[in-house]
Design a protein around this motif. Structure first.
Motif, short mmCIF file in Angstrom:
data_model
loop_
_atom_site.label_atom_id
_atom_site.label_comp_id
_atom_site.label_asym_id
_atom_site.label_seq_id
_atom_site.Cartn_x
_atom_site.Cartn_y
_atom_site.Cartn_z
N GLN A 35 0.81 -1.22 0.00
CA GLN A 35 0.00 0.00 0.00
C GLN A 35 0.85 1.28 0.00
OE1 GLN A 35 -3.11 -0.13 3.00
NE2 GLN A 35 -3.17 -2.36 2.88
N THR A 55 3.25 7.28 2.36
CA THR A 55 2.91 6.32 3.40
C THR A 55 3.00 4.92 2.81
OG1 THR A 55 0.53 6.30 2.93
CG2 THR A 55 1.29 7.88 4.58
N VAL A 57 2.59 0.46 4.32
CA VAL A 57 2.38 -0.47 5.42
C VAL A 57 3.55 -1.44 5.39
CG1 VAL A 57 0.90 -2.28 6.37
CG2 VAL A 57 -0.12 -0.25 5.33
N HIS A 66 2.69 -2.44 10.36
CA HIS A 66 2.82 -1.10 10.93
C HIS A 66 2.78 -0.07 9.81
CE1 HIS A 66 4.19 -2.45 14.97
NE2 HIS A 66 4.70 -3.46 14.29
N ALA A 67 2.05 1.01 10.02
CA ALA A 67 2.07 2.12 9.06
C ALA A 67 3.45 2.77 9.11
CB ALA A 67 0.99 3.13 9.41
N LYS A 69 5.29 6.38 7.82
CA LYS A 69 5.15 7.71 7.24
C LYS A 69 6.57 8.19 6.93
CE LYS A 69 0.99 8.66 9.87
NZ LYS A 69 0.34 9.55 10.84
#
Length: 107
Positions: A35, A55, A57, A66-67, A69
């Protein structure tokens, strides 16, 4: 010219593993990303350092997702000769550099 979001993923995974091992005595590693997407490009005033905010994942070897950034900045790499990346893994920002929940790594 800034590279696409995908260009920074190997660097993020490598630095994450290094930080976890060196500072936190942890063997956590990022195994893969999914993603991946851009969230903003040059969101600030003209004349500022060009940045691409992204961003993704991360699939971590603890079995959790975990996301992540991050941003890619023009001329912010080694001695200003190339692009650099700043990143934060949500839930694993142990030194709280981008608190709360990596919000400060976003535009």
């Amino acid at each position: 010219m800034l590279p696409p979001c995908e260009a920074a993923l190997d660097k993020i995974a490598s630095r994450f593993a290094q930080k976890e091992g060196q500072y936190w005595n942890s063997d956590l590693r990022i195994l893969d990303f999914e993603q991946v997407r851009e969230t903003a490009y040059r969101p600030w005033a003209e004349g500022t350092i060009p940045r691409r905010f992204c961003t993704a994942v991360a699939l971590v070897n603890d079995g959790k997702k975990h996301a992540v950034k991050y941003w890619i900045g023009e001329d912010t790499g080694f001695i200003g000769m190339t692009w650099g990346v700043e990143w934060c893994v949500v839930g694993l920002d142990r030194n709280m550099a981008y608190n709360p929940r990596c919000k400060m790594a976003a535009p």
